[in-house]
Design a protein around this motif. Sequence first.
Motif, short mmCIF file in Angstrom:
data_model
loop_
_atom_site.label_atom_id
_atom_site.label_comp_id
_atom_site.label_asym_id
_atom_site.label_seq_id
_atom_site.Cartn_x
_atom_site.Cartn_y
_atom_site.Cartn_z
N GLU A 161 -2.06 14.90 -6.08
CA GLU A 161 -0.91 13.69 -6.28
C GLU A 161 0.08 13.65 -5.18
N THR A 162 0.31 14.90 -4.56
CA THR A 162 1.39 15.24 -3.44
C THR A 162 0.75 14.72 -2.21
N GLY A 163 -0.78 14.94 -2.01
CA GLY A 163 -1.28 14.71 -0.75
C GLY A 163 -1.47 13.19 -0.74
N ILE A 164 -1.62 12.41 -1.75
CA ILE A 164 -1.77 10.88 -1.74
C ILE A 164 -0.42 10.51 -1.71
N GLU A 165 0.57 10.91 -1.81
CA GLU A 165 2.08 10.43 -1.71
C GLU A 165 2.23 10.57 -0.23
N VAL A 166 1.84 11.77 0.14
CA VAL A 166 2.09 12.01 1.90
C VAL A 166 1.44 10.91 2.57
N ILE A 167 0.11 10.67 2.17
CA ILE A 167 -0.79 9.88 2.71
C ILE A 167 -0.27 8.24 2.70
N GLN A 168 0.34 8.10 1.77
CA GLN A 168 0.95 6.61 1.30
C GLN A 168 2.06 6.40 2.10
N ARG A 169 2.85 7.54 2.39
CA ARG A 169 4.22 7.41 3.17
C ARG A 169 3.99 7.33 4.48
N THR A 170 2.81 7.96 4.90
CA THR A 170 2.43 7.73 6.26
C THR A 170 1.81 6.39 6.73
N LEU A 171 1.02 6.05 5.70
CA LEU A 171 0.48 4.87 5.83
C LEU A 171 1.55 3.51 6.11
N ARG A 172 2.64 3.67 5.21
CA ARG A 172 3.51 2.57 5.26
C ARG A 172 4.38 2.90 6.50
N GLY A 173 4.59 3.85 7.07
CA GLY A 173 5.43 4.24 8.28
C GLY A 173 4.37 3.65 9.37
N THR A 174 3.20 3.97 9.34
CA THR A 174 2.25 3.27 10.32
C THR A 174 2.30 2.04 10.44
N MET A 175 2.04 1.28 9.10
CA MET A 175 2.13 -0.17 9.16
C MET A 175 3.39 -1.00 9.80
N LYS A 176 4.59 -0.09 9.28
CA LYS A 176 5.60 -0.67 10.13
C LYS A 176 5.77 -0.68 11.50
N GLU A 177 5.30 0.51 12.19
CA GLU A 177 5.15 0.49 13.60
C GLU A 177 4.18 -0.37 14.34
N ARG A 178 3.31 -0.80 13.35
CA ARG A 178 2.27 -1.63 14.15
C ARG A 178 2.94 -2.94 13.94
N GLU A 179 3.78 -3.30 12.79
CA GLU A 179 4.21 -4.59 12.75
C GLU A 179 5.27 -4.72 13.82
N ALA A 180 6.00 -3.63 14.12
CA ALA A 180 6.88 -3.45 15.32
C ALA A 180 6.56 -3.87 16.42
N GLU A 202 -5.63 4.98 13.39
CA GLU A 202 -4.87 5.86 12.49
C GLU A 202 -4.91 5.22 11.06
N ARG A 203 -4.61 3.83 11.02
CA ARG A 203 -4.53 3.17 9.91
C ARG A 203 -5.79 3.17 9.07
N ASP A 204 -6.88 2.85 9.94
CA ASP A 204 -8.22 2.83 9.27
C ASP A 204 -8.68 4.39 8.45
N GLN A 205 -8.16 5.40 9.43
CA GLN A 205 -8.43 6.62 8.99
C GLN A 205 -7.60 7.27 7.67
N VAL A 206 -6.33 6.49 7.54
CA VAL A 206 -5.57 6.68 6.36
C VAL A 206 -6.09 6.27 5.20
#
Length: 443
Positions: A132-151, A194-198
């Motif tokens: 559960e902790t790993g999934i939360e970390v992956i989800q936070r990383t994925l959200r950050g990456t998506m924001k960077e891609r949109e920027a 990175e998004r695909d890997q995440v």
Amino acid sequence: MRTRLGIKWHGLLEKYFPERRVFLKSGNDTRFIRLKPGTQLVAFAGSSFVIAWAIVATAILLMDSIGSGNFREQAKRDQATYKERLNELSAQRDNRATEALAAQERFNAALAQISVMQSELLASETRRRELETGIEVIQRTLRGTMKEREAAKAQLASLKDEMESNGGVTGVATAAANAPIGFVAEALARTTAERDQVIEDAQDALIAADQMATEIALMQEQNDQIFRQLEEAMSVSVAPLDKMFRAAGMPTDRIIEQVRRGYNGQGGPLTPLSFSTRGEEPSPDTLRANRLLNQIDQLNLYRIAAQKAPFATPVKSAFRFTSPFGPRRDPKTGGRRMHNGVDFAAKSGTPLYATADGVVTHSGWQSGYGRLVKIQHEFGIETRYAHLSRLNVKVGQRVSRGDRIGDMGASGRVTGVHLHYEVRVGGKAVNPMIYIKAANDVF
């Protein structure tokens, strides 16, 4: 008047007891004894009294002999009945002991199994929390990456618009000065990878979580089965002990509380389980496990109490039950008197054993009892072992159930070799067979 009455009385005596003379001749001398009517009457009355007394005494002796014969026959029949009953009780006791041993083995096996399952359940709970902790970390990383891609996309669009509005080299120079196209493209490609890997890692994590959930469900089912087996084993183990104490007239609540107070410093009740460190409410399995632990604690207290009460037979060798508890005909005087114990007859030297844990308060000679051993137990209970031929314990010695305290004999006021066994509660004699029979379903 008196003369006439005397004459009539003398005439009546003369009629039935005429005066007689007994001549005694010795050598040349002859003498005689005169037997008056009164003397003959006295002699006749005395002889009649003696004869009547002899007849009555003979009749009494005959009646007593006949009654004794009937009593002996009845005693023999009672002894045979008691012996058969004791043999049946002994067989039942052996069967119950075998069943109790089997139940104890099943209980120990189930307890070991539940310990293993609890360890595995704790390990799986830890792995699930890590996932559960790993999934939360992956989800936070994925959200950050998506924001960077949109920027980055927004920045690229603004550059393109600026190039089209300025045109030519000026727009390109300005774009090159602000953000090179190659760098932006490379950043976008890296972000996409990175998004695909995440996403792939997240899918793998979800699959692993589903597998873990399936394993947890299987473990919970196995855990539930183990709980059921343990609950059945506890029911089989506790119920006979509770029935034994109640059959002996001993209040189980007071006895268990007394044992708990006495053994609290050496272990006491088992510590409740807690699978959560977050202060959450205990789960149903936790509550169920804690109930089992409480039952295990109660079972241990019952077994400790059973060791401290005389739920055993003092003679383990072959014996004959010769006299029960209660009023009986005294074998010495023939009168009726109270018999405060039960008698077990066997050969001289038969080993005798303590029927419960306790402390020896008397070991020596006592009038009537002969060689006597007294043992003080918990709950105000005392046992007595009388008419011993040899004593194996001393005053103040602490003994356990099954310890040899002496040998059977014929000391004191007895008619033969036997053990006189008493149980006293608060100084008052009670029937020892109450305790012996109550333990038939357990020991």
